[in-house]
Write an enzyme that holds these catalytic residues in place. Structure first.
Site, PDB file in Angstrom:
ATOM      1  NE  ARG A 105       3.760  -5.281  -5.315  1.00 54.78           N
ATOM      2  CZ  ARG A 105       2.838  -4.690  -4.596  1.00 54.78           C
ATOM      3  NH1 ARG A 105       1.566  -4.912  -4.834  1.00 54.78           N
ATOM      4  NH2 ARG A 105       3.176  -3.886  -3.624  1.00 54.78           N
ATOM      5  CD  GLU A 108       4.199  -9.622  -4.653  1.00 56.04           C
ATOM      6  OE1 GLU A 108       4.760  -9.804  -3.560  1.00 56.04           O
ATOM      7  OE2 GLU A 108       3.561  -8.598  -4.914  1.00 56.04           O
ATOM      8  CB  SER A 149      -2.950  -3.793  -6.065  1.00 52.96           C
ATOM      9  OG  SER A 149      -3.321  -4.471  -4.887  1.00 52.96           O
TER      10      SER A 149
END
Length: 182
Positions: A105, A108, A149
């Site tokens: 995460r 990215e 998230s």
């Protein structure tokens, strides 16, 4: 806040070949029920930097090693023998792209959203490879088992004046998503 300080991450792929004293640090941390933040305050460092040192991604000074050994109640002589002046970190370990979901995460954010084209992109990638496991450990310690998230996330880049030269301040404000159990 999740108290997962009993987790002893001693078999994390690229970190498995660290000196045995590193495993003893994690075992002592768990035994004493300490967080990275508590240990970091005791030795006068930041919690992510401390975690980086414990994962072999940062170099402790002799004074820092002595303080760490005292806090964790690990023999000073063994600590210095394992990570003293003769030992240097092998920074930036792990596969590219990272395979761990939490570290991926972080990766990215920059290199999946858009290809790496400049030195800033490469520095961000390098920071994920150096600080990925320490950041993951602190996230798990504070929140539990889950990921951040990137769908419900705000990323801010700020400039902060500093007498030694302006600083880049990156803020990742992402919703924590715990892993489901069924």
């Amino acid at each position: 806040m999740a108290q997962s300080s009993s987790f002893i991450p001693t078999n994390n792929g690229p970190y498995a070949d660290l000196p045995s004293i590193n495993s003893k640090f994690f075992e002592a941390k768990a035994r004493k029920g300490l967080t990275f933040e508590q240990i970091a305050k005791a030795i006068g460092k930041d919690e992510v930097w401390l975690a980086a040192g414990m994962y072999g991604q940062a170099k402790f000074s002799e004074d820092e090693l002595r303080k760490l050994a005292e806090v964790l109640e690990v023999p000073v002589a063994e600590t210095l023998a394992g990570l003293g002046d003769h030992w240097w970190p092998n920074r930036g370990l792990g596969p590219v792209p990272p395979t761990d979901p939490v570290i991926y995460r972080l990766y990215e954010v920059r290199c999946v959203a858009a290809p790496c084209h400049n030195i800033f992109d490469l520095l961000l990638l390098k920071s994920v490879l150096v600080y990925g496991y320490p950041i993951k450990a602190v996230i798990h310690e504070k929140f539990g088992d889950g990921i951040m998230s990137m769908i419900d996330c705000k990323v801010n880049v700020d400039r902060k004046a500093d007498p030694k030269g302006d600083r880049v301040v990156l803020t990742f404000d992402g919703k924590f998503l715990p892993y489901a159990k069924w």
